[in-house]
Design a protein around this motif. Structure first.
Motif, mmCIF file in Angstrom:
data_model
loop_
_atom_site.group_PDB
_atom_site.id
_atom_site.type_symbol
_atom_site.label_atom_id
_atom_site.label_comp_id
_atom_site.label_asym_id
_atom_site.label_seq_id
_atom_site.Cartn_x
_atom_site.Cartn_y
_atom_site.Cartn_z
ATOM 1 N N SER A 1 72.285 -23.896 58.379
ATOM 2 C CA SER A 1 72.560 -24.685 57.189
ATOM 3 C C SER A 1 74.006 -25.156 57.274
ATOM 4 C CB SER A 1 72.347 -23.831 55.939
ATOM 5 O OG SER A 1 72.557 -24.576 54.782
ATOM 6 N N PHE A 2 74.232 -26.393 56.915
ATOM 7 C CA PHE A 2 75.562 -26.985 57.040
ATOM 8 C C PHE A 2 76.017 -27.524 55.694
ATOM 9 C CE2 PHE A 2 73.206 -27.336 60.943
ATOM 10 C CZ PHE A 2 74.086 -26.817 61.874
ATOM 11 N N ARG A 3 77.305 -27.361 55.421
ATOM 12 C CA ARG A 3 77.922 -27.886 54.206
ATOM 13 C C ARG A 3 79.076 -28.779 54.625
ATOM 14 N NH1 ARG A 3 74.020 -25.512 52.666
ATOM 15 N NH2 ARG A 3 73.767 -24.206 50.855
ATOM 16 N N PHE A 4 79.095 -29.986 54.089
ATOM 17 C CA PHE A 4 80.215 -30.895 54.342
ATOM 18 C C PHE A 4 81.044 -30.921 53.068
ATOM 19 C CE2 PHE A 4 77.376 -33.796 57.199
ATOM 20 C CZ PHE A 4 77.149 -32.742 58.053
ATOM 21 N N PHE A 5 82.324 -30.646 53.200
ATOM 22 C CA PHE A 5 83.231 -30.597 52.057
ATOM 23 C C PHE A 5 84.268 -31.709 52.147
ATOM 24 C CE2 PHE A 5 81.681 -26.298 52.374
ATOM 25 C CZ PHE A 5 81.620 -25.847 51.068
#
Length: 78
Positions: free
Chosen positions: A43-47
Protein backbone atom coordinates in the motif's frame (compact mmCIF):
# COMPACT_ATOMS: atom_id res chain seq x y z
CA UNK A 1 8.54 -7.82 -6.10
CA UNK A 2 7.94 -4.09 -6.06
CA UNK A 3 10.70 -3.06 -3.64
CA UNK A 4 13.59 -3.06 -6.18
CA UNK A 5 11.43 -1.00 -8.53
CA UNK A 6 10.78 1.55 -5.77
CA UNK A 7 14.50 1.74 -5.10
CA UNK A 8 15.01 2.57 -8.78
CA UNK A 9 12.25 5.19 -8.67
CA UNK A 10 13.88 6.78 -5.64
CA UNK A 11 17.07 7.12 -7.66
CA UNK A 12 15.18 8.48 -10.67
CA UNK A 13 13.51 11.12 -8.47
CA UNK A 14 16.09 12.02 -5.81
CA UNK A 15 14.15 15.05 -4.55
CA UNK A 16 11.15 12.87 -3.60
CA UNK A 17 11.17 10.99 -0.29
CA UNK A 18 10.53 7.25 -0.38
CA UNK A 19 9.99 5.39 2.89
CA UNK A 20 9.36 1.74 3.61
CA UNK A 21 7.37 0.81 6.69
CA UNK A 22 7.24 -2.80 7.76
CA UNK A 23 3.68 -2.98 9.09
CA UNK A 24 4.10 -6.09 11.18
CA UNK A 25 7.43 -5.07 12.72
CA UNK A 26 6.18 -3.89 16.10
CA UNK A 27 3.25 -2.42 18.02
CA UNK A 28 3.74 1.08 16.59
CA UNK A 29 3.82 -0.01 12.97
CA UNK A 30 0.75 -2.23 13.47
CA UNK A 31 -1.05 0.77 15.01
CA UNK A 32 -0.07 2.88 12.00
CA UNK A 33 -1.53 0.28 9.64
CA UNK A 34 -4.78 0.33 11.61
CA UNK A 35 -4.86 4.15 11.65
CA UNK A 36 -4.29 4.29 7.88
CA UNK A 37 -6.85 1.47 7.40
CA UNK A 38 -4.45 -0.59 5.31
CA UNK A 39 -6.21 -3.74 4.17
CA UNK A 40 -3.81 -4.90 1.46
CA UNK A 41 -0.09 -4.79 0.91
CA UNK A 42 1.71 -3.29 -0.71
CA UNK A 43 0.00 0.00 0.00
CA UNK A 44 1.37 3.40 -0.94
CA UNK A 45 0.61 6.88 0.38
CA UNK A 46 1.59 10.03 -1.49
CA UNK A 47 1.90 13.08 0.74
CA UNK A 48 2.17 16.77 -0.01
CA UNK A 49 2.39 19.37 2.75
CA UNK A 50 1.75 16.64 5.34
CA UNK A 51 -1.54 15.63 3.68
CA UNK A 52 -2.34 12.46 1.78
CA UNK A 53 -2.95 13.31 -1.87
CA UNK A 54 -3.21 9.76 -3.21
CA UNK A 55 -3.52 6.19 -1.95
CA UNK A 56 -2.50 3.27 -4.11
CA UNK A 57 -2.66 -0.46 -3.39
CA UNK A 58 -1.09 -3.21 -5.42
CA UNK A 59 2.24 -4.02 -6.99
CA UNK A 60 1.57 -3.01 -10.58
CA UNK A 61 4.65 -0.93 -11.36
CA UNK A 62 3.14 0.87 -14.37
CA UNK A 63 0.08 2.02 -12.42
CA UNK A 64 2.14 3.06 -9.41
CA UNK A 65 4.62 5.00 -11.54
CA UNK A 66 1.80 6.72 -13.47
CA UNK A 67 0.13 7.90 -10.24
CA UNK A 68 3.49 8.97 -8.82
CA UNK A 69 4.37 11.00 -11.92
CA UNK A 70 1.01 12.81 -11.86
CA UNK A 71 1.51 13.91 -8.27
CA UNK A 72 5.24 14.53 -8.73
CA UNK A 73 4.57 16.86 -11.68
CA UNK A 74 1.82 18.64 -9.71
CA UNK A 75 4.37 19.30 -6.99
CA UNK A 76 6.99 20.54 -9.48
CA UNK A 77 4.56 23.20 -10.72
CA UNK A 78 3.90 24.54 -7.21
Amino acid sequence: MIHPKLVKMSKDYPDAVFLKIMGDLNKETRALMRKWEIRAVPSFRFFRNQKVVHIHSGANEDELRAHFIVHYKDNAQC
